[in-house]
Design an enzyme around this catalytic site. Structure first.
Site, short mmCIF file in Angstrom:
data_model
loop_
_atom_site.label_atom_id
_atom_site.label_comp_id
_atom_site.label_asym_id
_atom_site.label_seq_id
_atom_site.Cartn_x
_atom_site.Cartn_y
_atom_site.Cartn_z
N ARG A 1 0.82 -1.21 0.00
CA ARG A 1 0.00 0.00 0.00
C ARG A 1 0.86 1.25 0.00
NH1 ARG A 1 -3.27 -0.58 5.21
NH2 ARG A 1 -4.93 0.60 4.20
N HIS B 1 -26.63 42.18 0.99
CA HIS B 1 -26.15 43.06 -0.08
C HIS B 1 -26.78 42.79 -1.43
CE1 HIS B 1 -23.50 43.65 -3.58
NE2 HIS B 1 -23.49 44.89 -3.11
#
Length: 886
Positions: free
Chosen positions: A115, A828
């Site tokens: 691995r 806004h």
């Protein structure tokens, strides 16, 4: 000198540079008495470097840095060429010899798991999960050596290279090791998350399990059983139909085995095994000090751990010293800036706002627990925050419906302090105020005078004196922001809008009349900023040489070059005048560390050029006058219709009075933040000058290093002349990792992130649901823009983005509609959309992902949804948008 092979028992979590993340964590696990880890060893990063050296790949690796992140074909070809070089080279003799000896010591005839273990994987800030290769059931030393080369080569898989490019990792700075362990042949395998990876709840563990090897689960070839565990009990489970299992072949490798029908619906784990697994996971989590993603195998009723790594996708939880249940509301979702902030920006906002602030993941949150614990204040805070963002309301209601999380206390002593996130948030309703324009003028004059005074006070201060003056001036700024008259004006404007929408909806079926009534309201500094950039375009349009030059601009020194061009002095004067008025603004401006337009004026150039191309001279004045006339016509129409109703004279009189109040006060709404940002810019310039002195003195390496210190830490650095460079580097790495996280609207102390949802079923099938904030319907080309610096908006386009703040206002001039992922009725984007008469829907979850750039879409700003009408791609500009506005 470290050899080419080390046993897992010789490693611990400090050995990432030698063994990679996987190897170091497995070595750490071998030190825990109650954790079974399959025996094995690690082929170190030194060994892989020897293989890379033999393959002579240095030049190829160096070339990866020049690849564009979006050119996947080039990345694929380059990475494949590097892997071929590595896999084709002979294993260096000394490396091969050490691996063979280690295999012999553990039993050379065994089967092995081989691995990859990269040094930049399984880290707290970046997992790199799934980017390198794993090979199971490898039989024989020769096969192991071959697969070691393949694992080393997998450092350069396409996905790994693309990930490093995207996240700014140096390809040459990442090493690879290889973990080799004896294979175990499990009856069941899977993954344990010690925190719920979906909700983030740290109190809930999630288990996925399947029969055989876990490879079937990882590859997605089977659906796993899933279990949720809390407080030592399985609280939810789903047993999947598992038609196949992955098994080991005697000769090596794996195969898929079909399961008998009778076994397919059996659980892979019993409840008692699940609880045992979770208990083991909690011990591992406690040892590592962070939630873990654990790969496990069940062999003869014994649990083996084959990997443990931090879960990097969880949003961090604010510090909670008393351990009591807490509820936090995102500041960024109210301030239209959900990006992470640097430590200096976080501490400035905390010094500015009186709200009880906490921070996590580079974001700020307001602790609303105390207010939720009292009946009266609970309803008040849910209503107040719900008005700004209905999704926050829904998320809070989701929490308070759980009676045991925030128990209600007696209401005799309601907690003091503001419920909101803004610097001027108030905890009580201000007294009424007269509808007098002079009040607004006085408040604006007071703000401007306070900014000028701050600039004067700080202009000559340095060192400790500067930091002390800054701290005192922040106190003065808070007093200006929290001036009762300022709050009265803003509240009066909001209440007028709410009154009109409610009454006119009831009397005339006009629930969104304020969208038109607020057009071209006087004194809105943010909407005026967008129109003012049209005036800049007017000054530049008559000068072709200037226009041609601006099309080549790619740095921030372009103003100096204008003097020698025909019309250049006039263009420079217009741009500098704009910057003197609005240059303190910029994207993410609530973070004092973010660049401002005065610092990066090139950001404005594409917007100016778009205005030059798309509009005629005088467009700003025309637009403002059109809006003013539309508002006046709407008012006249409404009053005439009201007079025709029963009791119409009273209704018309009340409405006229409220419209006058709305138009007098609504423009001021943007001024407190404008004043704060103006003052922040004064502070920033003073701080950067001090940072330059610290650089010259060798205290810090770069001026921006101060951004990664809190205000208190910066004071200490200035006082002592000593900086913790390791801390600065850690903060820089943490900030990079925070950029990959999405902040939830509401976060609990258990780590659960709750975004809320819209509860409605009346939208067309497939429509994207949001909040209607500016009425009308528009069809047009969607322009998905994530960064204002990349804006390419033409008249008629519909702006689709995550969120907007005042720095986006100039884009609204060309847009025909607006869609955002974040926002509420008074944030806004909604306010400016109404000012400019643009249909707008905000709070559309994942809008920038679900809508493709170039698609034709329909925005229904009256009912709050977006429909996708066509596939993506750039459409013929002769296909003009189809509008059904007001």
């Amino acid at each position: 000198m470290v050899g080419y092979v080390l046993g897992l028992h010789e490693l611990d979590r400090t050995h990432v540079a030698i063994a990679g993340g996987k190897g170091a964590n497995l070595g750490e696990l071998t030190r825990l008495d109650d954790v079974l880890v399959p025996a094995g060893f690690c082929v170190t990063t030194a060994a892989c470097r020897q293989i890379f050296e033999a393959a002579q790949i240095d030049e190829q690796v160096a070339g990866l840095a020049d690849l564009p992140t979006e050119d996947r074909e080039a990345i694929r070809a380059a990475s494949e060429a590097i892997r071929r070089s590595i896999e084709g080279v002979a294993m260096p003799d000394e490396v091969a010899a050490e691996i063979r000896r280690a295999l012999a010591d553990l039993g050379a005839d065994a089967a092995w798991a081989v691995r990859s273990s990269a040094t930049a994987e399984d880290l707290p800030g970046a997992s790199f999960a799934g980017q390198q290769d794993t090979f199971l059931n490898v039989v024989g030393p020769d096969a192991v050596l071959q697969h070691v080369r393949r694992c080393c080569a997998s450092l350069f898989t396409e996905r790994a290279v693309a990930y490093r490019l995207h996240n700014g990792f140096d390809h040459g700075a990442v090493d690879m090791a290889v973990v080799i362990q004896r294979m175990v042949f499990p009856q069941a395998a899977g993954v344990l998350f010690t925190a719920d990876p979906v909700s983030g709840n740290r109190m809930v563990s999630a288990v996925e399990a399947t029969f055989g090897l876990g490879e079937a689960l990882v590859s997605g070839s089977v659906n796993p059983d899933t279990f949720a565990v809390r407080d030592g009990a399985v609280v939810a489970k789903a047993i999947a139909k598992k038609r196949a299992a992955t098994r080991a072949e005697p000769s090596g490798g794996t195969r898929e085995e079909q399961l008998e029908p009778a076994r397919q619906d059996e659980p892979a784990l019993s409840d008692s095994q699940v609880l045992r697994l979770v208990e083991l996971g909690r011990r591992i989590e406690a040892h590592f000090g962070a939630p873990q993603d654990i790969e496990w195998c069940l062999v003869d009723d014994q649990l083996h751990v084959v990997q443990s790594r931090p879960i990097t996708t969880l949003f961090p939880v604010p510090e909670n010293p008393d351990g009591a249940n807490r509820v936090y509301v995102s500041v960024g979702h109210q301030q239209m800036m959900t990006d992470p902030m640097k430590p200096l920006g976080l501490s400035f906002w905390q010094l500015t706002s009186p709200a009880p602030m906490r921070h996590a993941g580079g974001r700020l949150f307001v602790d609303v627990t105390e207010r939720l614990s009292r009946p009266a204040s609970r309803r008040a805070v849910v209503d107040a925050l719900g008005r700004s963002d209905p999704l926050i309301r829904d998320a809070l209601e989701t929490v308070v419906e759980r009676d045991d999380f925030v128990p209600l206390l007696p209401d005799e002593a309601p907690p003091a302090g503001p419920p909101g996130a803004g610097p001027g948030a108030a905890g009580t309703t201000p007294e009424p105020i007269d509808t007098d324009p002079a009040i607004v003028a006085e408040l604006i004059e007071q703000t401007e005078a306070s900014v000028a005074a701050a600039e004067q006070r700080l202009s000559t201060a340095t060192g400790e004196e500067l930091l002390e003056l800054l701290l005192a001036d922040i106190t003065d700024m808070r007093q200006v922001l929290m001036d009762p008259r300022s709050m009265q004006v803003v509240t009066a404007a909001f209440e007028a809008a709410w009154w009109l929408d409610e009454r006119l909806g009831e009397w005339l079926f006009e629930p969104s009349a304020t969208d038109t009534l607020t057009l071209s309201a006087p004194g809105n500094v943010t909407s005026e900023m967008g129109l003012a950039l049209l005036d800049v375009a007017d000054a530049i349009r008559p000068h072709p040489e200037v226009v041609a030059y601006l099309q080549t601009v790619d740095d921030d020194d372009f103003l100096d070059e204008l003097a020698d061009l025909d019309g250049g002095p006039e263009a420079r004067e217009a741009i500098e005048a704009y910057l003197s008025r609005y240059g303190m603004r910029g994207a993410g401006e609530i973070d004092i560390t973010r660049p401002r337009w005065s610092e990066q004026p090139s950001v404005l150039v594409p917007l100016i050029l778009a205005n030059v191309k798309s509009f005629e001279e005088g467009e700003a004045a025309r637009r403002f006058e059109q809006g003013r006339r539309a508002a006046a016509a709407k008012e006249k129409d409404l009053l005439e219709r009201l007079l025709a109703l029963p009791d119409g004279e009273r209704k018309a009189e009340e409405t006229k009075r409220t419209i006058e109040r709305l138009r007098t006060f609504i423009g001021y709404r943007e001024h407190p933040k404008y004043g704060m940002v103006s003052r922040y810019f004064v502070y920033k310039r003073a701080l950067l000058a001090e940072a330059d002195r610290l650089v010259d003195a060798g205290v810090i390496a770069e001026r921006d290093d101060i951004h990664y210190l809190t205000f208190d830490e910066l004071q200490e650095v200035v006082r002592t002349g000593l900086a913790d460079h390791d801390l600065i580097r850690q903060r820089q790495a943490a900030f990079r990792s925070y950029r990959a996280l999405s902040a939830p609207r509401v976060l609990t102390s258990e780590g659960e992130g709750i975004s809320g949802r819209y509860r409605r079923e009346d939208a067309p099938a497939g429509a994207l649901i949001g909040l209607a904030v500016s009425g009308g319907t528009i069809e047009g080309r969607a322009r998905v823009i994530r960064d204002i610096a990349d804006a390419d908006l033409e008249p008629g386009d519909i702006l689709v983005t995550a969120h907007t703040d005042p720095s986006w206002s100039p884009l609204f001039v060309a847009a025909s509609g607006l869609v955002t992922e974040v926002g509420g009725t008074m944030t806004h984007g909604a306010v400016v959309a109404r000012e400019y008469g643009l249909p707008a829907v905000v709070g559309v979850e994942q809008a920038t992902s679900l809508i493709e750039d170039g698609q034709q879409i329909r925005v229904n700003g009256t009912d709050g949804y977006v429909e996708i009408l066509s596939d993506g791609g750039v459409h013929d500009r002769e296909d003009q948008p189809h509008s059904h506005q007001r």
